[in-house]
Design a protein around this motif. Structure first.
Motif, PDB file in Angstrom:
ATOM      1  N   GLY A 162       0.973  -1.153  -0.300  1.00 13.55           N
ATOM      2  CA  GLY A 162      -0.486  -0.050   0.110  1.00 13.55           C
ATOM      3  C   GLY A 162       1.234   1.285  -0.045  1.00 13.55           C
ATOM      4  O   GLY A 162       0.620   1.900  -0.919  1.00 13.55           O
ATOM      5  N   ASP A 188      -1.191   2.901  -2.103  1.00 12.71           N
ATOM      6  CA  ASP A 188      -2.282   2.536  -2.790  1.00 12.71           C
ATOM      7  C   ASP A 188      -3.119   3.208  -1.820  1.00 12.71           C
ATOM      8  O   ASP A 188      -3.494   2.194  -0.622  1.00 12.71           O
ATOM      9  N   VAL A 224      -6.543   2.409  -1.802  1.00 15.31           N
ATOM     10  CA  VAL A 224      -7.916   2.024  -1.239  1.00 15.31           C
ATOM     11  C   VAL A 224      -7.612   0.425  -0.592  1.00 15.31           C
ATOM     12  O   VAL A 224      -7.907   0.453   0.035  1.00 15.31           O
ATOM     13  N   LEU A 225      -6.083   0.136  -1.216  1.00 11.15           N
ATOM     14  CA  LEU A 225      -5.339  -0.960  -0.540  1.00 11.15           C
ATOM     15  C   LEU A 225      -5.105  -0.571   0.637  1.00 11.15           C
ATOM     16  O   LEU A 225      -5.797  -1.938   1.335  1.00 11.15           O
ATOM     17  N   ALA A 263      -7.276   0.937   2.734  1.00 13.72           N
ATOM     18  CA  ALA A 263      -8.245   1.124   3.438  1.00 13.72           C
ATOM     19  C   ALA A 263      -9.210  -0.312   3.651  1.00 13.72           C
ATOM     20  O   ALA A 263     -10.166  -0.668   4.591  1.00 13.72           O
ATOM     21  N   GLN A 264      -8.795  -1.477   2.130  1.00 13.19           N
ATOM     22  CA  GLN A 264      -9.142  -2.576   2.620  1.00 13.19           C
ATOM     23  C   GLN A 264      -8.489  -3.453   3.317  1.00 13.19           C
ATOM     24  O   GLN A 264      -9.219  -4.510   4.263  1.00 13.19           O
ATOM     25  N   VAL A 265      -7.246  -2.958   3.663  1.00 14.63           N
ATOM     26  CA  VAL A 265      -6.703  -3.900   4.837  1.00 14.63           C
ATOM     27  C   VAL A 265      -7.149  -3.541   5.958  1.00 14.63           C
ATOM     28  O   VAL A 265      -7.624  -4.868   7.151  1.00 14.63           O
ATOM     29  N   ALA A 274     -10.140  -2.727   6.982  1.00 13.79           N
ATOM     30  CA  ALA A 274     -11.545  -2.723   7.001  1.00 13.79           C
ATOM     31  C   ALA A 274     -11.176  -4.138   7.407  1.00 13.79           C
ATOM     32  O   ALA A 274     -12.095  -4.794   7.866  1.00 13.79           O
ATOM     33  N   PHE A 275     -10.190  -5.484   6.765  1.00 10.93           N
ATOM     34  CA  PHE A 275     -10.402  -6.579   6.932  1.00 10.93           C
ATOM     35  C   PHE A 275     -10.382  -6.225   8.027  1.00 10.93           C
ATOM     36  O   PHE A 275     -10.749  -8.037   8.584  1.00 10.93           O
TER      37      PHE A 275
END
Length: 603
Positions: free
Chosen positions: A65, A73, A75-76, A78-80, A82-83
């Motif tokens: 990221g 990145d 977005v990545l 944020a995804q990490v 959130a997960f």
């Protein structure tokens, strides 16, 4: 190898085997601990995975990221995040469920241990209970089991999670860098050896702590129960010194155990610092050479902290575990005491019940010796008491009267010979049959801290208030009950201390009357009653004892005057027997001298 070295190693091995044997026996004693164990372990594994997920998420967020080839990145990232957050919610819920299950199971299991230990203490004979200080027995049923509970609920949870976290963190660390993992393990290797040595010392130290605690509780209990005697003899200072000594001995034992525990924990702290420093130095070197990415190094350092934390916690938990094992060993020591007066109901043949109807008593060549003494308290006692006979047992203090009563009611078993009731050996009579047909009123007339009515109803729980009122009236105690502040609902206080000694004995006699036994044993039950009350009770006892076998151990020979038969003990032997009118004719006999002395005291 020297003989001393061999003996030392054998001693260490024996102690370790003792610890494992204690754990195995303790777990076997609590099969409830295995209830739902697989589900609890599964929840623990899921709960632990959440902790390891954070370093992995950091590594992914940094390397893929923030340090992505085309720039950060987000977005990545944020995804990490959130997960990882969602995973932490799930793992936290699993951790909550795991702890609830573990707490519930341990409370249930150790409540069972407490009940079994308590019942076993009551199964022990009077000799066993007298050999063990009561405060020590109480501490084993209460504080020792509490120590085990606390360890299983808190230390057990922490140890379970820590060991799992240790294993998972070690695997992930090895995946990231086996070189750094070896550095961490090398730092902890010497600490493991040192900590193991400290654990052996802790086992001995906490064993001493538990013993000192039992001694302290026994001394405190005696000083509270004997407060009246302490004040009467002005020995408060000596009693305080004795208490101070037992408290100080417990304090010193606790401090010694704590010092050993702190040293063990400090060794773990030192190993943790060395491991972290080594990982940083080698990690920077590997990172500079391109063998480790920034994200991997950062994640590894987080994993090192996750690895170190369980090691430090496990060290502390193992220290607490030594205390719990010492407590468990003391509980097992109680359960290992084989009752020398066992209930025949537990034997293969199930024992037998007493025949219906009045009971006769037979002693066949009975002898009894108290443990630790060489002289027999009773010797060659042969007698038969016909059913429905009122017998008075007299003799000087220490002549064997109370021992005779305890053997008759099977509070103790004879060293030799046998006692029979209704033609049945006492050792074959089931306790439920014996206790429902034979009642003994002891000298102290122990009462429970409740009302007079509840104390009397203790002998027959189904008795109504009307039954109790009728019993008091038949005993000639109705006027005394009416004179009390709340009648038969007057509270007696702890051990009956709100009543006088004579009043306590009145309640004890009423309790025995309500029990309606076939054999009534009175162990100097009227010794503390004033003469006027004794006359009233004697008239009542004439009616109460009619139709049942009665054995009265008495100092006051007015009881012997009213008895059908008198048995005279002297130095553990029966020296005279017969009606009062015959025995008193010989003024030089043991009974004649006792009677003359009693008349002199009552003038």
């Amino acid at each position: 190898m020297s003989t001393a070295t061999v003996e030392t190693r054998l001693g260490v091995q024996e102690r370790e085997e003792t610890i494992w044997r204690t754990l195995r026996r303790g777990l076997a004693l609590s099969p409830e601990l295995r209830t739902g164990l697989a589900g609890t372990l599964a929840l623990a594994v899921v709960s632990m995975s959440g902790r390891v997920a954070v370093p992995v998420a950091i590594q992914q967020g940094v390397d893929r990221g923030l340090l992505a080839p085309g720039g950060p990145d987000l977005v990545l990232v944020a995804q990490v995040v959130a997960f990882t957050a969602a995973l932490l919610v799930v793992t936290s819920a699993c951790g909550y469920l795991m702890m609830v299950r573990l707490f519930t199971v341990t409370e249930t299991a150790l409540a069972g241990v407490r009940v079994r230990t308590f019942r076993h203490v009551h199964d022990l004979s009077m000799l066993h209970q007298q050999a063990e200080r009561r405060g020590s027995l109480v501490s084993r049923v209460t504080s020792d089991v509490d120590i085990i509970t606390q360890f299983l609920q808190f230390g057990g949870v922490v140890l379970l999670i820590s060991l799992g976290q240790l294993a998972v963190a070690l695997v992930v660390m090895t995946v990231y860098s086996w070189q750094l993992t070896l550095v961490v393990l090398a730092a902890f290797a010497p600490a493991v050896v040192v900590i193991r040595i400290f654990q052996r010392k802790l086992a001995r130290a906490y064993g001493l702590v538990r013993r000192r605690l039992g001694e302290m509780l026994a001394a405190i209990g005696e000083s509270i129960v004997g407060a009246e005697v302490i004040r009467a003899y002005g020995v408060a200072g000596r009693t305080a010194q004795r208490l101070d000594r037992t408290i100080d001995e417990h304090r010193r034992a606790q401090q010694k155990a704590i010092r050993t525990s702190v040293l063990s924990f400090s060794v773990g702290e030192l190993a943790a610092g060395v491991a972290l420093a080594g990982a940083v130095l080698l990690g920077v070197h590997l990172g500079a050479g391109g063998g480790l990415s920034p994200g991997q190094l950062t994640a590894f350092l987080f994993l090192v902290t996750l690895f170190i934390q369980p090691v430090q916690i496990a060290t502390e938990v193992l220290n607490e575990g030594q205390n719990a094992i010492a407590g468990w060993r003391r509980v097992l020591d109680v359960l290992d005491m084989q009752p020398d007066v066992a209930d025949p109901a537990l034997s293969p043949d199930g024992g037998c019940v007493l025949p219906r109807g009045p009971l006769n008593v037979v002693f066949r060549n009975v002898g009894f010796t108290y443990p630790g003494t060489s002289r027999e308290a009773l010797s060659d006692v042969d007698l038969e008491i016909p059913a429905q006979t009122r017998v008075a047992v007299v003799g000087e203090t220490g002549s064997g009267k109370t021992t005779f009563a305890k053997l008759l009611t099977r509070l103790m078993d004879p060293t030799r010979g046998e006692v029979l009731l209704g033609g049945v050996p006492l050792t074959r009579v089931r306790f439920d049959s014996l206790r429902s047909r034979v009642v003994m009123v002891p000298q102290d007339g122990f009462l429970f801290d409740t009302t007079i009515a509840d104390n009397v109803r203790f002998a027959r729980p189904e008795a109504t208030d009307a039954d109790l009122e009728l019993a008091f009236a038949e005993l000639g105690l109705a006027d005394w009950i009416e004179s009390l502040p709340d009648g038969m609902y007057t509270r007696v206080g702890e051990r009956g201390e709100a009543l006088s000694v004579g009043e306590r004995q009145l309640v004890a006699l009423a309790r025995a009357y309500v029990a309606d036994p076939d054999l009534l044993v009175l162990d100097e039950a009227t010794s503390a009653v004033d003469p006027a009350t004794e006359v009233r009770l004697q008239r009542t006892l004439d009616a109460v004892t009619r139709g049942r076998t009665t054995v009265a151990i008495a100092h006051r020979l007015s009881t012997a005057e009213a008895a059908d038969d008198v048995i005279v003990f002297d130095r553990g032997r029966i020296v005279q027997r017969g009606p009062h009118s015959e025995l008193v004719r010989d003024p030089d006999s043991v009974y004649g001298q006792l009677y003359a002395s009693w008349l002199e005291q009552t003038r």
